[in-house]
Enzyme design. Structure first.
Site, PDB file in Angstrom:
ATOM      1  N   PRO A 103       0.802  -1.093   0.128  1.00 14.91           N
ATOM      2  CA  PRO A 103      -0.031   0.007   0.244  1.00 14.91           C
ATOM      3  C   PRO A 103       0.774   1.187  -0.058  1.00 14.91           C
ATOM      4  O   PRO A 103       1.825   1.494   0.705  1.00 14.91           O
ATOM      5  CB  PRO A 103      -0.732  -0.013   1.299  1.00 14.91           C
ATOM      6  CG  PRO A 103       0.132  -0.906   2.279  1.00 14.91           C
ATOM      7  CD  PRO A 103       0.736  -1.909   1.357  1.00 14.91           C
ATOM      8  N   HIS A 143       7.813  -0.344   7.252  1.00 13.66           N
ATOM      9  CA  HIS A 143       7.117   0.797   6.606  1.00 13.66           C
ATOM     10  C   HIS A 143       8.285   1.456   5.328  1.00 13.66           C
ATOM     11  O   HIS A 143       8.425   2.626   5.257  1.00 13.66           O
ATOM     12  CB  HIS A 143       7.003   2.066   7.364  1.00 13.66           C
ATOM     13  CG  HIS A 143       5.721   2.804   6.763  1.00 13.66           C
ATOM     14  ND1 HIS A 143       4.276   2.915   7.416  1.00 13.66           N
ATOM     15  CD2 HIS A 143       5.462   3.625   5.899  1.00 13.66           C
ATOM     16  CE1 HIS A 143       3.438   3.534   6.797  1.00 13.66           C
ATOM     17  NE2 HIS A 143       4.083   4.147   5.704  1.00 13.66           N
ATOM     18  N   ARG A 178      10.539   4.169   6.468  1.00 11.73           N
ATOM     19  CA  ARG A 178      10.124   5.609   6.476  1.00 11.73           C
ATOM     20  C   ARG A 178       9.596   5.940   7.928  1.00 11.73           C
ATOM     21  O   ARG A 178       8.961   7.193   8.140  1.00 11.73           O
ATOM     22  CB  ARG A 178       8.942   5.709   5.662  1.00 11.73           C
ATOM     23  CG  ARG A 178       9.371   5.346   4.063  1.00 11.73           C
ATOM     24  CD  ARG A 178       8.362   4.968   3.038  1.00 11.73           C
ATOM     25  NE  ARG A 178       7.430   6.236   2.875  1.00 11.73           N
ATOM     26  CZ  ARG A 178       7.727   6.888   1.882  1.00 11.73           C
ATOM     27  NH1 ARG A 178       8.874   6.809   1.258  1.00 11.73           N
ATOM     28  NH2 ARG A 178       7.032   8.052   1.807  1.00 11.73           N
ATOM     29  N   GLY A 198       7.177  -2.231  -2.559  1.00  6.36           N
ATOM     30  CA  GLY A 198       6.820  -0.759  -2.672  1.00  6.36           C
ATOM     31  C   GLY A 198       7.430   0.068  -3.857  1.00  6.36           C
ATOM     32  O   GLY A 198       6.886  -0.002  -5.019  1.00  6.36           O
TER      33      GLY A 198
HETATM   34  C1  LIG Z   1       5.827   6.656  -1.344  1.00  6.75           C
HETATM   35  C2  LIG Z   1       5.501   5.661  -0.475  1.00  6.75           C
HETATM   36  C3  LIG Z   1       3.994   5.927   0.460  1.00  6.75           C
HETATM   37  C4  LIG Z   1       3.872   4.869   1.179  1.00  6.75           C
HETATM   38  N1  LIG Z   1       2.688   5.040   1.687  1.00  6.75           N
HETATM   39  C5  LIG Z   1       2.124   4.079   2.546  1.00  6.75           C
HETATM   40  C6  LIG Z   1       0.649   4.185   2.965  1.00  6.75           C
HETATM   41  O1  LIG Z   1      -0.068   5.149   2.625  1.00  6.75           O
HETATM   42  N2  LIG Z   1       0.199   3.134   3.912  1.00  6.75           N
HETATM   43  C7  LIG Z   1       1.133   2.304   4.254  1.00  6.75           C
HETATM   44  O2  LIG Z   1       0.668   1.454   5.170  1.00  6.75           O
HETATM   45  N3  LIG Z   1       2.429   2.184   3.834  1.00  6.75           N
HETATM   46  C8  LIG Z   1       2.766   3.035   2.943  1.00  6.75           C
HETATM   47  N4  LIG Z   1       4.231   2.932   2.288  1.00  6.75           N
HETATM   48  C9  LIG Z   1       5.152   1.787   3.012  1.00  6.75           C
HETATM   49  C10 LIG Z   1       4.716   0.596   2.136  1.00  6.75           C
HETATM   50  O3  LIG Z   1       3.416   0.036   1.980  1.00  6.75           O
HETATM   51  C11 LIG Z   1       5.825  -0.501   2.316  1.00  6.75           C
HETATM   52  O4  LIG Z   1       5.743  -0.786   3.654  1.00  6.75           O
HETATM   53  C12 LIG Z   1       7.264  -0.188   1.991  1.00  6.75           C
HETATM   54  O5  LIG Z   1       7.353   0.837   0.709  1.00  6.75           O
HETATM   55  C13 LIG Z   1       7.910  -1.463   1.503  1.00  6.75           C
HETATM   56  O6  LIG Z   1       9.446  -1.184   1.360  1.00  6.75           O
HETATM   57  P1  LIG Z   1      10.104  -0.978  -0.051  1.00  6.75           P
HETATM   58  O7  LIG Z   1       9.566   0.400  -0.838  1.00  6.75           O
HETATM   59  O8  LIG Z   1      11.452  -1.128   0.189  1.00  6.75           O
HETATM   60  O9  LIG Z   1       9.710  -2.154  -0.943  1.00  6.75           O
HETATM   61  C14 LIG Z   1       4.628   3.987   1.556  1.00  6.75           C
HETATM   62  C15 LIG Z   1       5.929   3.652   0.852  1.00  6.75           C
HETATM   63  C16 LIG Z   1       6.247   4.552   0.026  1.00  6.75           C
HETATM   64  C17 LIG Z   1       7.630   4.406  -0.632  1.00  6.75           C
HETATM   65  O1  LIG Z   2       4.542   8.231   3.103  1.00  7.00           O
HETATM   66  C1  LIG Z   2       4.011   7.395   3.778  1.00  7.00           C
HETATM   67  O2  LIG Z   2       4.827   6.223   3.824  1.00  7.00           O
HETATM   68  C2  LIG Z   2       2.939   7.024   4.420  1.00  7.00           C
HETATM   69  O3  LIG Z   2       2.552   6.246   5.059  1.00  7.00           O
HETATM   70  C3  LIG Z   2       1.871   8.090   4.444  1.00  7.00           C
HETATM   71  C4  LIG Z   2       1.343   8.465   5.555  1.00  7.00           C
HETATM   72  C5  LIG Z   2       0.174   9.472   5.532  1.00  7.00           C
HETATM   73  C6  LIG Z   2      -0.262   9.966   4.528  1.00  7.00           C
HETATM   74  C7  LIG Z   2       0.449   9.862   3.217  1.00  7.00           C
HETATM   75  C8  LIG Z   2       1.510   8.763   3.322  1.00  7.00           C
END
Ligand SMILES: Cc1cc2nc3c(=O)[nH]c(=O)nc-3n(C[C@H](O)[C@H](O)[C@H](O)COP(=O)(O)O)c2cc1C
Ligand SMILES: O=C(O)C(=O)c1ccccc1
Length: 362
Positions: A81, A260, A263, A314
């Site tokens: 996601p 995450h 992040r 991701g």
């Molecule tokens: C730009 C971006 C936005 C993300 N937004 C969300 C989010 O809205 N909700 C969430 O559960 N994880 C979010 N994630 C985390 C991803 O679901 C995932 O855990 C992560 O990208 C996996 O690592 P990888 O990018 O190294 O494959 C986000 C990741 C990225 C790079």
């Molecule tokens: O950027 C992200 O990793 C993320 O999870 C997120 C959380 C809130 C709003 C938008 C993205």
């Protein structure tokens, strides 16, 4: 002759994507929190894993098919996601799910998707799950669950590692804000407006979480969600045996071992190092998925060998989306799956069921 730049591995798409987005968007996608130690560690932790190939097994036919909660999947590699796909491509999540569908792969759509749940569902060719953040306004959550079920989403993934948004220095320096026309269109505008007023100075992302996420949430609150859907519920952001065990005790249907993508909490354990204790803790009672730093077919293989039922990627699919829209997403999934097939052949394991713990050196 025009093939010199053809991407041969997932990280080649990273270079392709860089030319398609602005610097602040690139930093938002590429970056992590703090000193980006966990971001780096997620991929580095795969570097020193060593595989134990077997000989003289019949690998004439390789089969990457699997199933989750009864839904068949052509590949154990799905899409994690991610908020706001329209940052990367004008069609946003609609392009993503069309691309995933062509590879018969799972997509976990984010609660902060930039296209409506219904438009996404209409474009999908593969199974969809919906990721939720636990908003303080439960009425909004309730509405989202009902809409998702009506549109055919098959499971819910609750992300629990983002009580606040990680300290993302790149976004802070860039004063990251969403470009015109990119918005979380599925969430009540009131939730978003509240966030905006309260924290004008933060990055737009941090502002959401600060006012709208429920930080008082505990294990007991899961009963509320359980009562609202009969679809599978997975918890995302599990990194310890303790929490994996509690998840099993609280009637959820699966977990996603995740930090995450580096992040959130910097210095959090790399996910591949956390996987085994989580797998042992749930003792085969539910699927365990993993994400973070998976960049190679051998990484997918390692995760499956250490007990994952499936993996999510991701950033790699975001690179494909930015570089080539739906087709780019399909290409990334096909490349990752063909690398997995290649690995399975050389490892002597023709089906996913043949892959076990003994395939990876302790
Ligand atoms: C730009 C971006 C936005 C993300 N937004 C969300 C989010 O809205 N909700 C969430 O559960 N994880 C979010 N994630 C985390 C991803 O679901 C995932 O855990 C992560 O990208 C996996 O690592 P990888 O990018 O190294 O494959 C986000 C990741 C990225 C790079
Ligand atoms: O950027 C992200 O990793 C993320 O999870 C997120 C959380 C809130 C709003 C938008 C993205």
């Amino acid at each position: 002759m025009g093939t010199q730049n053809a991407p041969l591995r997932l990280t080649d798409y990273r270079d392709l994507a860089a030319g398609h987005v602005t610097r602040p968007v690139w930093d938002f996608v590429d970056g992590g929190s703090g000193d980006e130690r966990t971001l780096a560690a997620n991929t580095a932790a795969y570097d020193h894993r060593r595989l134990r190939p077997r000989i003289l097994t019949d690998v004439d036919k390789i089969d990457t098919r699997t199933a989750l909660f009864g839904t068949p999947l052509a590949t154990p590699i799905g899409l994690a996601p991610v908020a706001y796909h329209r940052l990367l491509h004008p069609e946003g999540e609609v392009a993503t799910v069309r691309g995933a569908g062509a590879a018969a792969a799972l997509t976990v759509v984010g609660i902060f998707a930039s296209r409506t749940l219904e438009d996404i569902a209409r474009a999908a060719g593969g199974p969809l799950w919906l990721q939720l953040y636990w908003l303080r306004r439960r009425a909004v959550l309730e509405q989202l669950i009902d809409r998702a079920e009506a549109a055919g989403y098959e499971a819910f993934v609750v992300t629990l590692d983002a009580k606040r948004i990680g300290q993302r220095l790149r976004d802070m320096r860039n004063g990251f804000t969403l470009p015109e026309g990119v918005a979380a269109v599925n969430v009540d505008p009131a939730v978003m407006a509240e966030a905006h007023q309260a924290h004008e100075a933060d990055s737009a992302i941090a502002a959401h979480a600060e006012t709208s996420f429920d930080r008082a949430l505990t294990w007991d609150d899961l009963a509320w969600l359980r009562a609202r859907t009969s679809k599978p519920i997975l918890l995302k952001g599990v990194l310890t045996a303790e929490d994996a065990r509690l998840a099993a005790e609280h009637g959820v249907d699966g977990i996603v071992v995740s930090n995450h993508g580096g992040r959130q909490l910097d210095n959090a354990v790399p996910t591949i190092d956390a996987l085994e204790e989580c797998v042992q803790a749930v003792a085969g009672t539910m699927p365990v998925l993993i994400d973070g730093g998976i960049r190679r077919g051998t990484d997918v293989f390692t995760a499956l060998a250490l007990g994952a039922s499936a993996v999510l990627i991701g950033r790699p699919f975001l690179w494909g989306l930015a570089a080539g829209g739906a087709e780019g997403v399909t290409d990334v999934l096909r490349l990752a799956t063909s690398e997995l097939e290649h690995t399975m052949t050389l490892m002597g394991t023709p089906t996913l069921a043949d892959i076990d713990r003994t395939a990876v050196r302790p």
